[in-house]
Each structure stands twice: as structure tokens, then as C-alpha cells.
Design an enzyme around this catalytic site. Structure first.
Site, short mmCIF file in Angstrom:
data_model
loop_
_atom_site.label_atom_id
_atom_site.label_comp_id
_atom_site.label_asym_id
_atom_site.label_seq_id
_atom_site.Cartn_x
_atom_site.Cartn_y
_atom_site.Cartn_z
CG ASP A 10 27.96 4.85 -20.23
OD1 ASP A 10 28.55 5.60 -21.41
OD2 ASP A 10 27.58 5.29 -19.26
CG ASP A 247 30.12 10.05 -24.12
OD1 ASP A 247 30.85 10.28 -23.23
OD2 ASP A 247 29.35 9.06 -23.92
C1 BDR Z 1 29.08 11.39 -19.10
O1 BDR Z 1 28.26 10.50 -18.25
C2 BDR Z 1 27.38 9.73 -19.05
O2 BDR Z 1 26.00 9.97 -18.66
C3 BDR Z 1 27.31 10.31 -20.56
O3 BDR Z 1 27.26 9.24 -21.55
C4 BDR Z 1 28.91 10.82 -20.84
O4 BDR Z 1 29.74 9.71 -20.82
C5 BDR Z 1 28.85 12.67 -18.79
O5 BDR Z 1 29.06 12.60 -17.21
CA CA Z 2 28.99 7.69 -21.91
#
Ligand code: BDR
Ligand code: CA
Length: 320
Positions: A10, A247
Site C-alpha cells: 500500500d 516494510d
Molecule cells: C504499516 O502501516 C503502514 O502505514 C506502513 O506502510 C506499514 O506497512 C505500519 O504499521
Molecule cells: Ca505498508
């Protein structure tokens, strides 16, 4: 032989770094990128993923757009969450617009068809809400047995970031998350906040990225610099001037599993509780009936992670 993977993202500043590491590390082969509603609306996640791949010279890697909303969460996106997350991510990543286009097939079709046809092992690496993965599980009864390993960023035992008890990716589509943890994958590795908050990237590291003069170094310096500013302002870590790049830790694990420390435990996801919805319930004391189903990372090796990140961002795409 390079390890094959699919990233389900995402994108998102930290997803963007994960994409760059997966696309540039010589031990990895990024087969495709699928996108899902999460940090920003899915069309921006797709556009951002294409931007990143084009910018580093890997526009050859196909991007497939996935679900625009959760399987079951009528109140998402929630304005407060979106407001918070756009501080860390922005809507559009600060690099030029893409010239590549997304593929015609949907993310879920790509996932199902790729695993159906696969002759090599392909690790599935979701770093956003688990809506696409839950949809693939629901559509194809053999999907779970065809995936050799899932390495996902999500969950938390000692932390919460979107609520006091839940991590964003799991909380954003809790029913989807519950189905993924309960699906019976051959190997499921979770990289939660407990690990990612130990693997901080600092402003000194960002300066080193800036000085590299590579597309990936330049882009990562912008993305991570933005993250550090937002974390210092809204969610300070133990050390100021440093932030998690959640990530990317999943991608580092594929290259060197010793970058995280896991325990094999039963993990389930709360889908109902008004205070706890989206919480990963980790049976650390073997109090429940469930057999272990997840290698849950409680710790990370920051120095190893940062060294691998810097080494990978220094690379450029091979001429094609
Ligand atoms: C996760 O939530 C998203 O905001 C970031 O990309 C990560 O995958 C961290 O809580
Ligand atoms: Ca993410």
C-alpha cells in the site's frame, strides 16, 4: 538462484523502500507488485509503486491493482487515521510521475494465476492490509497450499500505532487479517511493530543515502527523511531523529533471516472488540488451545538491517 517474491503493498514511504530493496538486491527476484487500499487510496498506491519502479530503472516489473476497500470494515478509511498516515506518507511520493502503466489484470487474479502456474517457490510478502490475500484465499481453495511462505509486515504485541492495541495493516481489514492468520499457510512469518521499532533508520543514514548519487539512494533519502520528520512530530521513537521503515524489514529477512528474532507461537486477530479490534493476540504463555501458526518477530538487528539497506540502495538496475 535468486529468491522469488511478490510484494503486496500500500505504497507508502516504507513500502517504497521495500520495493526498491526487492527490485535491486541481487539475491532477490521481484516477480510482481500488487497493490491494496491502505496508507492511501489504492489508485495512489498503484501510482506510487509505478513511480518507484520507473525511478530506479525497474519499470519492467509489473504492477497489478487490488482491492479498493477492505473485505469487512465499513468505517475505513477513517479521517483521523488517514490524516495521521499522510503525514508519514503523503498522497504522492516526491519523485516524478510514472511512465509505466498498471497491468489490466487485477491483483487477485494475478496472485491466483501466478501461484497456480508456479514451478518455482515464490514467497508472498504482504506489507499492507491483507484484503487481497484474504480474497485470494476465498476465491481459490488451493491458494494456501500453493504458497510456500508468507512474510508479512503487521501486528504488534507490546505496541499499537493506529489504536493503543492495534497495528495499522491488521486493523485496516481485521476480518481479512484473521482469515490469513487462520488459513494454515505452510510457513507464516510476521514482522510486527515489536521488531520494526527496534530497526530504526537515522538522519545520519539518510545523509549517507543522499550522498550515494544513485536513484534509489536519492529516493530513499526523501522518503525516510519525511518519515523521520513525521515520527519526531507525532510518534517519537526512543531515539529522536530516527524512524522505523517497517516494510523494508520483511525484504531484509528474505536475504538474511537473522535480521529478526522470532518465536513460533499461536497468533489470532481480534475482529470485534471495540477497544481491541485489529489486535494480534499472541499466545506467548501457551494459554490458549491454538497450535503455533506463526513465526512472530519480537526483535530485530538494527545494524544488520541498516547495513543491508545502505548496500542495496547503492545499487543501480542492470542494463536491460
Ligand atoms: C504499516 O502501516 C503502514 O502505514 C506502513 O506502510 C506499514 O506497512 C505500519 O504499521
Ligand atoms: Ca505498508
Amino acid at each position: 538462484m535468486a529468491r522469488k517474491l511478490i510484494l503486496d503493498v500500500d505504497t507508502g514511504t516504507d513500502d517504497a523502500v521495500a520495493i526498491m530493496m526487492a527490485a535491486l538486491h541481487p539475491d532477490l527476484e521481484l516477480v510482481g507488485v500488487t497493490t491494496v487500499n491502505g496508507n492511501v487510496e489504492v489508485r495512489y498506491c498503484t501510482d506510487n509503486s509505478l513511480r518507484v519502479l520507473d525511478f530506479i530503472g525497474r519499470g519492467d516489473i509489473p504492477v497489478f491493482e487490488g482491492l479498493a476497500r477492505p473485505i469487512a470494515r465499513p468505517d475505513f478509511p477513517i479521517p483521523r487515521a488517514i490524516k495521521k498516515s499522510t503525514g508519514v506518507h503523503g498522497l504522492e511520493l516526491p519523485i516524478p510521475e510514472p511512465t509505466s502503466r498498471k497491468q489490466d489484470r487485477s491483483a487477485v487474479e494475478f496472485l491466483i494465476e501466478t501461484y497456480r502456474a508456479a514451478t518455482d517457490e515464490i514467497t508472498l510478502v504482504p506489507t499492507g492490509p491483507l484484503s487481497n490475500i484474504a480474497a485470494a484465499i476465498a476465491l481459490d481453495p488451493k491458494f494456501v497450499e500453493r504458497v510456500p511462505e508468507v512474510v508479512l509486515m503487521g501486528g504488534a504485541h507490546h505496541h499499537g500505532n493506529v489504536t493503543p492495541s492495534a497495528e495499522m495493516n491488521i486493523w485496516a481489514d481485521p476480518d481479512a487479517s484473521a482469515s490469513v492468520f487462520a488459513a494454515g499457510f505452510r510457513k507464516l512469518v510476521a514482522v510486527p511493530l515489536d521488531a520494526t521499532h527496534e530497526a530504526l533508520v537515522s538522519l545520519d543514514d539518510v545523509r549517507e543515502m543522499e550522498a550515494m548519487g544513485t536513484p534509489a539512494g536519492t529516493a530513499a533519502a526523501r522518503f525516510i527523511g519525511r518519515r523521520i520528520g513525521a515520527y519526531d512530530a507525532n510518534q517519537p521513537m526512543k531515539e529522536r531523529g530516527a524512524a522505523p521503515v517497517h516494510d523494508a524489514l520483511c525484504v531484509a529477512y528474505l536475504v538474511d533471516p537473522s535480521v529478526i528474532e522470532t518465536e513460533f507461537l499461536h497468533v489470532a486477530v481480534e475482529t470485534q472488540g471495540p477497544l481491541t479490534v485489529g489486535r494480534t493476540v499472541v499466545d506467548t504463555n501457551r494459554r490458549g488451545e491454538g497450535a503455533p501458526n506463526c513465526h512472530f518477530a519480537f526483535h530485530a538487528d538494527r545494524a544488520k538491517f541498516v547495513a543491508m539497506m545502505l548496500e542495496t540502495l547503492r545499487r543501480t538496475a542492470p542494463a536491460r
